[in-house]
Design an enzyme around this catalytic site. Structure first.
Site, mmCIF file in Angstrom:
data_model
loop_
_atom_site.group_PDB
_atom_site.id
_atom_site.type_symbol
_atom_site.label_atom_id
_atom_site.label_comp_id
_atom_site.label_asym_id
_atom_site.label_seq_id
_atom_site.Cartn_x
_atom_site.Cartn_y
_atom_site.Cartn_z
ATOM 1 N N HIS A 20 -0.343 2.943 -13.109
ATOM 2 C CA HIS A 20 0.426 1.906 -13.792
ATOM 3 C C HIS A 20 1.861 2.402 -13.980
ATOM 4 O O HIS A 20 2.072 3.554 -14.379
ATOM 5 C CB HIS A 20 -0.204 1.598 -15.153
ATOM 6 N N GLY A 42 0.778 -1.235 0.000
ATOM 7 C CA GLY A 42 0.000 0.000 0.000
ATOM 8 C C GLY A 42 0.804 1.276 0.000
ATOM 9 O O GLY A 42 0.385 2.279 0.586
ATOM 10 N N SER A 43 1.947 1.305 -0.688
ATOM 11 C CA SER A 43 2.760 2.528 -0.661
ATOM 12 C C SER A 43 2.033 3.693 -1.325
ATOM 13 O O SER A 43 2.144 4.840 -0.859
ATOM 14 C CB SER A 43 4.123 2.288 -1.316
ATOM 15 N N ASP A 82 -11.400 1.262 -17.542
ATOM 16 C CA ASP A 82 -12.506 0.780 -18.361
ATOM 17 C C ASP A 82 -12.389 -0.738 -18.480
ATOM 18 O O ASP A 82 -11.667 -1.373 -17.717
ATOM 19 C CB ASP A 82 -12.559 1.485 -19.727
#
Length: 208
Positions: free
Chosen positions: A115, A18-19, A147
């Site tokens: 990403h 969870g950085s 999406d």
């Protein structure tokens, strides 16, 4: 969402340490993300490090273990949880699952993902290694709306870095991660402002 006094309520989904979630939480604490609050942190992994970190911060957390469950059933539980917590912007922060069409339809243009590449280059897993192996001179990260296609939705923010002669895939990934922490805050702030419109694949500025 400009002109609305109600805060933007984030639902953060994570599977690991969870950085990026912690960077978002710190941006809120430091006042870099105004009018934004974390409503709930959800994980599909019971012992995810990010889940423990959220609990230590006093944030609401929920666990919906995905292993062995049908995607649609699991996602229905997560959707219901997000609605209970009145989430209006979902942030994927190292959430290692593809979302079902039903999940995406429940929050249209309200799900963000980060990403570690300059999309559309190097989608999918191990993007930093892909970039390094390809020999690119510039790498970076992308925050985009989610999406139905992998790493595909309209781009909200990107940050680029030069690939150094001294880099290996690990050092490149670490330097990209530092940019991710900045980019996610920038993207959330832009979406929270409401001062944009989606035209095709492009986000264009509009007055409030």
């Amino acid at each position: 969402m400009s002109g609305n006094a109600d805060p933007v309520r984030l639902g953060v989904l994570l599977s690991g340490r969870g950085s990026n979630f912690l960077a978002i939480a710190e941006s809120i604490r430091a006042g870099r993300l105004k009018g934004v609050e974390i409503a709930v942190v959800v994980s599909n992994v019971a012992d995810a490090g990010g889940l423990k970190a959220a609990q230590e911060l006093g944030l609401p957390t929920e666990v919906f273990v995905s292993k062995g469950r049908k995607r649609a059933e699991h996602d229905a539980d997560v959707i219901a949880c997000l609605r209970v917590h009145k989430v209006n912007l979902v942030c994927l922060a190292g959430y290692m699952r593809l979302l079902s069409p039903e999940f995406i339809a429940a929050f249209p243009n309200r799900i963000l993902n980060i990403h570690p590449s300059l999309l559309p280059a190097f989608p999918g897993l191990e993007a930093q290694q892909q970039a390094f192996d390809y020999g690119v001179k510039v790498a970076g990260c992308t925050v985009h709306f989610v999406d139905e296609h992998l790493d595909h939705g309209p781009i909200v923010a990107q940050r680029a870095i030069a690939v150094l002669e001294s880099d290996d895939a690990h050092s490149l990934a670490e330097r990209i991660l530092a940019e991710e922490h900045v980019a996610y805050t920038e993207a959330i702030a832009r979406v929270a402002s409401g001062e944009y419109a989606i035209c095709g694949r492009r986000l264009v500025r509009r007055s409030s």
